[in-house]
Every structure is written in C-alpha cells, then in structure tokens.
Design a protein around this motif. Structure first.
Motif, PDB file in Angstrom:
ATOM      1  N   LEU A 120      36.304  -6.022  -3.529  1.00  0.00           N
ATOM      2  CA  LEU A 120      36.512  -5.293  -4.781  1.00  0.00           C
ATOM      3  C   LEU A 120      36.739  -6.297  -5.915  1.00  0.00           C
ATOM      4  CD1 LEU A 120      38.981  -2.456  -3.698  1.00  0.00           C
ATOM      5  CD2 LEU A 120      36.492  -2.367  -3.871  1.00  0.00           C
ATOM      6  N   THR A 168      44.443  -6.388  -1.816  1.00  0.00           N
ATOM      7  CA  THR A 168      44.824  -5.527  -0.686  1.00  0.00           C
ATOM      8  C   THR A 168      45.605  -6.302   0.375  1.00  0.00           C
ATOM      9  OG1 THR A 168      42.571  -5.884   0.104  1.00  0.00           O
ATOM     10  CG2 THR A 168      43.055  -3.746  -0.859  1.00  0.00           C
ATOM     11  N   TRP A 186      49.219  -5.478   1.166  1.00  0.00           N
ATOM     12  CA  TRP A 186      49.502  -4.233   0.483  1.00  0.00           C
ATOM     13  C   TRP A 186      50.287  -3.308   1.398  1.00  0.00           C
ATOM     14  CZ3 TRP A 186      46.198   0.526   0.789  1.00  0.00           C
ATOM     15  CH2 TRP A 186      46.693   1.524  -0.049  1.00  0.00           C
ATOM     16  N   ASN A 187      49.953  -3.391   2.668  1.00  0.00           N
ATOM     17  CA  ASN A 187      50.616  -2.519   3.633  1.00  0.00           C
ATOM     18  C   ASN A 187      52.117  -2.762   3.724  1.00  0.00           C
ATOM     19  OD1 ASN A 187      48.341  -1.098   4.386  1.00  0.00           O
ATOM     20  ND2 ASN A 187      47.676  -2.736   5.737  1.00  0.00           N
ATOM     21  N   TYR A 241      43.100   0.268  -4.862  1.00  0.00           N
ATOM     22  CA  TYR A 241      41.849   0.997  -5.108  1.00  0.00           C
ATOM     23  C   TYR A 241      41.878   1.649  -6.491  1.00  0.00           C
ATOM     24  CZ  TYR A 241      41.926   0.390  -0.074  1.00  0.00           C
ATOM     25  OH  TYR A 241      42.017  -0.149   1.191  1.00  0.00           O
TER      26      TYR A 241
END
Lengths: 406, 424
Positions: free
Chosen positions: A314, A355, A358-359, A374
């Motif tokens: 991205l 990302t 990110w979790n 996103y």
C-alpha cells in the motif's frame, strides 16, 4: 574536552480530512484544518511552550553555555505561523540567545531523496529559505527526514554544500567503535556525520518514565554520570530526540521537565564537559574514521530501516502514485497546486499506512488519527484521485486544448 | 451433543459450524451427537452420530418411552405466533397446544412416524414446533441410559432437549449460541423463542458464544451474567483455493446469504446506489433468497438500479465456490451477525471483505474493512476503494488470508475443551 550535543526534532504534518469517494471531483480542499489546529495547540501547550521556557531559562542561567539545536519542518513552521504565532515567537526568542541552532531538512518532511532528487533539492531550498527568514540563520548541518541515511545521501548533501549530517548510530556498522566521535562517509572528508548515541538518547526519550526499567527513576545526576563516562573515549555525545519527548510522550507528571532543567548543571559538574551545537561540533572535532552505510537506515522502530514508510505494498503504491504525478504537477507552474501536491509527500501520510506491528496496537497507532492503516491508504488515495482529476480538468495540456478547439 | 443442522442437511452456518466443531473435538473427546437428520457418510473417531431420521428400535427402547413435557418458558404461549426461524415461509403456524404433563407412549409415536417426521426434507420446515418437541422427547430417551458427562446443545431448537436431559440426568448443560432470536427477529424481539433462549441460558451452567459481539448481545438483551459466557470464535479449515478471473468488464461485488432483515438488504441497496454513483463498472451479485427478496427486487427496479444487480437465487455450495473464486469484493452489511462464516469463506478465495461491525467475522478479520451496519456512506467508500485501488484489494485479501491461520477449528476445540474440563 567532550561536548554534549542536544538536538530536537519538531514536526507537524498537514493531516488530511476524512475524504471519501463522494468528495472526488467536488472538493479540492484536503487539509483537516480543525484537527491540525487542535493538535498543534495541544502539543504547544503540553510540549513546545513549557519545553522552550525550560530551555530558555537554562540558557540564561548558564550564560549561553548551555546549547541546543532544533530541526523544525517547514510544515510545522507554516502551521505555527497560521495557528500559533506565539509558539513561533518563543522559538525565535531561543534563536535570539545565540545558543540555539536550527538545522536544515526537507521542507515537507518527505522521503523525496528516494524518489526525486529534483524535488528533494527544491524542498531543502524551501526549508533553508524559511529558516533564514524566520531565524536569520544559514544552516551548515542537515538532518534528513526520520534520519534516513546512507553514503549516497551524505555525499549528495555534501555536494549541496553542507558540512555535517545527522544520522543514527548503528551498532552493526560501528562494531566496536563508539558513536561519540565524528565520522565521514567513504571517500568524502568534506562532510562529517554526527551519530546519535541511541542508548543515552533513548534513556530519555523512551525509558524515562518506564517503571519496569531497572534504572528508574532516572535523575539528572545519574544521567550526567553516564554521560561523564565518555570522558577520555569520546568527543561528542549526541542526544537526538523528538521534541515531543518533553511533555507529550513523557508527561509532566513523570518529572521530565524537572529532569531537563537539572541536566545542564549536572553535566557542567565535570569540568571537561561542555555543550555544543552540531555546527560547533563539526568545527571543533575532526572525523575519526569512516562510517560506511550502504543500506538505507533510519531512526524508527527496532529495525531502524524504512519499513515504517515503505514496508508494504500500500505504501509503495501510494508513494509511486504521488511521485508519478510530479512532472505533470510541476508543468502547470501553479504554485498552489505544487504546494498541495508537496504536502502530500510528507512522510506521516505513509507512516499511517504501516501494517507492521499494527496488530499489537503499538506506537504507530498512537501517532495515527486513522482507525486502521487501510483507512489511511484509502483516504490518501481518494485525495490523490481528486488531485489527478483537478490536473485533468483544470490544467488541460495546451496541445489537447488546441485539438479540442480545432 | 445436541445439534440440529448437520451436513448434508443444513441451511446455514449452524450446520457447517457443528460439523467443523465435532470434527476438531472428536480426537480428544468422546461425542455422541444427536441430530434430526444424519447421513451415513460422515463418521469420525470417538464419535457416534445419531440421526433421528434413521433411528433404530435398539437405540430407542421404544416400549419404555415415557416422557413428561415440562413447560420451560416462563411466559404462557397460548397466543398464535409466527415461528419462522429463518422466514423461509410466510405462513403462520399455530403452536400445538400441549398438556404440560402429557404422557407420551410408544403407541403415539411409533418408529416410522419418528423417522418420517425427520425426513420431510426441511431442516426447519413449517412444523418446527412439533419437531422440536419430538426431538426433546427422543433425546431425553436416548440420554436416559447415561454414559456422558456434559450436555452441549446448539441453538434454541435443541434447548428444550438440553434442559430436559439436564433435569433428568443432573449433568451440566452447556449451551452454544450461534444465533439469537434478537439477531433474527430484531433486537426488540421478546417472543416465545426469545424466552426459551433466555430461560435456557439462565438454567445453563455455561454458555459458548460464537463472538464477543454475540456475548455482548446475550448480556444486553438477555441479562445473563458475563462470567458464564465463553467466546469461542468459529473456525475454518484450511483449504487452498484458486482464483478464476471472470471475463466481465464489470467488477463483481458479492452478497451471500438469506435475504432477510437480519442480513441488511436495505443497506445493501443504499450502498449499491451510492457506489454506482461514483463507480459505474460494477455488478452486485446477490446469492440467496428470503422474505425480503421481492422487496429488494422491486425497490432496485424502482430506483433504476436493476442493471447493477445480478440476482442469483439460492446457490449450492459448489456454485458459491465458483462465484467467490471470481469475485472482487465480498460485502456483508448484516444488521446483526453472530459470526458470518461466509466472510471467511470469501477470504479463503482471496476476496477482500467489507463487513458490518456488528458481526463476529469482523472480530477475527482485522484485515477487512468495517463499518456500522447503517453506515452506507462508509460501505460505499470502502467498496469504491477496493474496486479502484488494486494494491488495496491485493493487500487486504493477502493479509486476511494469512489471518485465517489463526481462525481454525482446532483452536476453537481447545477453548471448548478448556471449558469442558471445568465441569469434569
């Protein structure tokens, strides 16, 4: 006589407003003015103003011998001019002491070096102009966005006439060597690299308030003792950090301002130590060796690479799209359009799309106003789609226009 | 274990979930699964599947069949009511009036009538009430010989049976909530099924919910103590799929599920209207049927959106797979979706998902785009982005696919066994 070199990064991006697909083609104002004003004000109250005040008092107290340096991005300066001129004046007051140095960087806090040398040079020039205009200083030392660095960047900056560049002190490159000396890139002795002492810097920036840390609480005298250990094995202890460390990342309740106001006196307790700004450091000390960095490095995350901005497809896609528009945007000659485009180059927009981790809901999330990476990408791409539309509709190429009329 | 849907006899997620669960549990737990309808084809180790459609006289000592039906619901049920679980049929069904202490003997229910009752070709069917009642009686009979430690009952249709077995055996009753009446009939539902669910959950020793979302619903609408509710997300078995690019010039967005209020067809329609305003080369494939189908069809025509829809009707599993393997976006705007297994199936086919936040799937798929079920602006923006920005489509489908590794039945089974162990 070893020197302590304090450097603080000040930056605010122009955050984008929520921009959904229905705005494309209709709404060409992308900035979230309310949010930008609010955040600047909050950070000013919590960090910039009290920290400036604390440091100004220390400079006065030590008769100008306590010295510091800043790099303030052009986008942050612009927002101060627009929303908080009082904050700008407080930085100017610091400049007036003669003990505060302002460094060069890219105006838009961008990663343009990696994508367009032309744009990079333009932004460095714009920023230089701004610093001269606001602080009456001509910087000799450069710091690239997020300390993105390698030999090529150092050489390029040297060719632009700079004498020094700030970078991360990477253990795997230094090996047994200490970051507390000046180095130079291979084959180029015209520029000196100031390496961040990441251990001592991070003791303040990241560990200061961590109660799990074995050294907690960190007092100014303890910290000065660690700095003094460099006596005989170092010439410049480079303490580089985000300015928001003071009051924003480390809250006032942690005692960070108290710590800051005691550090100068504690450092001076050792008669061999003084404070120098980056340009004073490069004039005072010689390079002690070659710092050979091939791969791009940065000061971010544990990887200290570019993965926070260019770690997923991205980010690559968005970056390629925005830089892909450069020629077309510049050919319009429209300054407002070029400025709008350049503000989209600010690295933060791409950081929000990261990302990795990110979790874990970590530091990246703390710095983002988007719910998810996103969302950050979608918002940015919608804006870009509109910008493309503006280019197409408002800046029709002459030959097309002719064809249409003939 | 008391189940209702089981392959090949299933209408929705319950059957798939029951199958996946017992398969993962069977290596570690001895299971006797009693379902209305079972085929001979499926068997696992440690597992005995009893389908009442093919029950034998040995299994059911029919001569001794005696059963006293206790009224489990706290509210009286003398009013006629519509018991259309999934609104397959529009007909009203009058509940059979039961004598609460009616004695049932073998004469009344002979083997053949039992078998045929569960072989009528309907998973639920118009005569659901008498099926449930009969199921409860037979299960109670089957369980009367003991030989089990725990009763694990799936959804309200098996709760009367579960309660009866608990009453008779004094064994712990664990309920598994795949779907609530407040999901199916709207959150204001306070009908008989609601009360059956509520009373059963009150009496239960522990409750499994298929999502945190459902747990919250149970607490909010049923007043059940959070302490006894354990969230066990459904799983999906790894199954590599291949993409089959379609030859249409338009992109395909897929909506899969019953066309009932619960699945949010009105929000689907609003979203289609908004997406097509900014992105014309798209078709929305609606696979499924339901009581809102006619309304959706008529309104889409009225709004001149007919050309944007492809109504595919109810699709078999194989056709669903075909459809997903070509889809560009999966869209699930459910008003209230306890889990939403189809979203995971879409991800298996590398289809990125736009999901209602009011769903369990949204909890396990971080790499999905989520909006509140009513937020059609946001849905439209997300679908637009997935249609327009290829990198986003690729990244989301790839990231979500990776996440499926964390959403397996083996992991679900471990959580279930942990709870079982508390009752041993």
């Amino acid at each position: 006589m070893p020197s302590v070199c304090f450097y603080f990064q000040v930056h605010q991006p122009f955050r984008l407003k929520p921009y959904d697909c229905f705005k494309i083609g209709h709404d060409h104002a992308y900035e979230d003015e309310t949010k930008n004003r609010e955040i600047l004000s909050r950070v000013s109250t919590k960090c910039y103003l009290p920290a400036n005040e604390t440091l100004l008092r220390q400079i006065d107290k030590h008769h100008g011998k306590f010295k510091i340096a800043y790099s303030i991005s052009g986008t942050a300066l612009e927002q101060m001019e627009k929303y908080r001129p009082d904050v700008l004046r407080s930085f100017q007051k610091l400049a007036d002491t003669g003990s505060v140095e302002f460094l060069s960087e890219t105006y838009h806090h961008s990663l343009s070096f990696l994508f367009s040398k032309e744009e990079f040079i333009r932004q460095v020039g714009l920023h230089r102009q701004k610093i001269e205009e606001l602080f009456q200083q001509s910087p000799e030392v450069f710091r690239n966005t997020e300390f993105v660095y390698n030999n090529e960047i150092a050489n390029f900056i040297s060719a632009l006439g700079y004498k020094g560049i700030l970078c991360e002190g990477l253990e795997h490159i230094l090996g047994y060597r200490s970051p507390n000396f000046l180095y130079h890139p291979p084959g180029n002795e015209n520029i000196k690299s100031l390496l961040k002492n990441y251990k001592l810097s991070d003791d303040i920036a990241f560990r200061f308030s961590n109660k799990e840390w074995s050294e907690w609480p960190l007092t100014a005298s303890k910290f000065a003792r660690w700095v003094h250990q460099a006596a005989g094995n170092g010439e410049t202890i480079n303490l580089f950090m985000d300015y928001e460390t003071f009051g924003e990342h480390q809250w006032p309740e942690t005692g960070i301002f108290d710590f800051l106001s005691h550090v100068p006196a504690e450092i001076f307790k050792h008669p061999d130590f003084d404070f120098k700004t980056p340009s004073e450091v490069i004039h005072a000390y010689p390079s002690r060796g070659v710092y050979d960095v091939h791969n791009l490095s940065s000061w971010a995350d544990i990887e200290r690479d570019l993965s926070a901005w260019l770690g997923n497809s991205l980010q690559h896609d968005a970056m390629e799209r925005i830089y892909g528009m450069e020629r077309e945007v510049k050919e319009t000659g429209d300054e407002r359009l070029i400025d709008t485009w350049a503000k989209l180059l600010t690295s933060d927009h791409f950081y929000y799309m990261c990302t990795k981790y990110w979790n874990d809901g970590d530091v990246h999330k703390y710095f983002s106003h988007y719910n998810t990476p996103y969302d950050a990408y979608i918002n940015f791409m919608n804006v870009l789609t509109d910008l493309e539309h503006v280019l197409e509709v408002n800046f029709e190429k002459p030959e097309h226009a002719l064809a249409a009329h003939s | 274990m008391l189940g209702w849907e089981f392959p090949p006899f299933f209408s929705g997620g319950l059957g798939v979930a029951t199958y996946g669960m017992v398969k993962a549990l069977s290596p570690k737990v001895n299971i006797k699964l009693i379902v209305p309808n079972a085929s001979q084809g499926i068997s696992f180790s440690n597992m005995n599947i009893i389908g009442l459609n093919s029950i034998s006289a040995e299994q059911l000592s029919i001569e001794s069949l005696k059963f006293s039906y206790v009224n489990y619901t706290s509210e009286q049920h003398t009013l006629p009511l519509t018991l259309s679980t999934y609104h397959h049929k529009n007909e009203e069904i009058l509940r059979n009036q039961l004598d609460p202490y009616e004695e049932v003997t073998a004469i009344e229910r002979n083997l053949n009538s039992i078998r045929s009752a569960f072989s009528d070709g309907h998973v639920y069917g118009p005569d659901i009430v008498s099926k449930i009642e009969l199921y409860a009686r037979l299960v109670s009979q089957l369980a009367s010989n003991g030989g089990f430690d725990i009763i694990h009952a799936h959804d309200w249709i098996t709760f009367p049976a579960g309660l009866e077995v608990k009453r008779a055996s004094n064994k712990p009753l664990l309920l598994h909530i795949h779907s609530l009446e407040t999901d199916r009939a709207g959150e204001g539902a306070r009908n008989e099924i609601y009360h059956l669910e509520k009373d059963a959950m009150m009496a239960a020793d522990a409750i499994f919910s298929v999502s945190q979302f459902t747990k919250d619903q149970i607490i909010k609408h049923y007043g059940i103590s959070p302490d006894k509710i354990h969230v066990v997300h459904n799983g999906i078995d790894p199954c590599p799929k291949t993409r089959v690019p379609h030859k249409l010039r338009d992109k395909l967005v897929v909506f899969l599920g019953r066309i009932t209020h619960q699945k949010g067809p009105e929000f689907l329609l609003e979203t289609v209207e908004k997406v097509t305003r900014v992105f014309q080369r798209v078709k929305f494939v609606v696979a499924g049927t339901g009581d809102q189908f006619a309304h959706l069809l008529e309104t889409s025509a009225y709004k001149k959106l007919g050309s944007k829809f492809i109504f595919a009707g109810f699709l078999t599993k194989a056709r669903v797979e075909d459809l997903l393997s070509t889809a560009d976006v999966y869209f699930m705007p459910s008003v209230s979706e306890p889990f939403g297994l189809t979203a995971l199936e879409a991800v298996q086919h590398y289809v990125p998902a736009v999901l209602s936040s009011q769903s369990g799937a949204a909890e396990v798929l971080r790499a999905s785009l989520k909006a509140d079920f009513w937020d059609t602006d946001r849905y439209a923006n997300y679908i637009y982005a997935l249609l327009k920005y290829e990198a986003l489509n690729q990244t989301l489908s790839g990231d979500a696919y990776q996440e499926l590794n964390q959403v397996t039945w083996v992991q679900a089974a471990e959580k279930i066994i942990n709870v079982y162990q508390k009752f041993k």
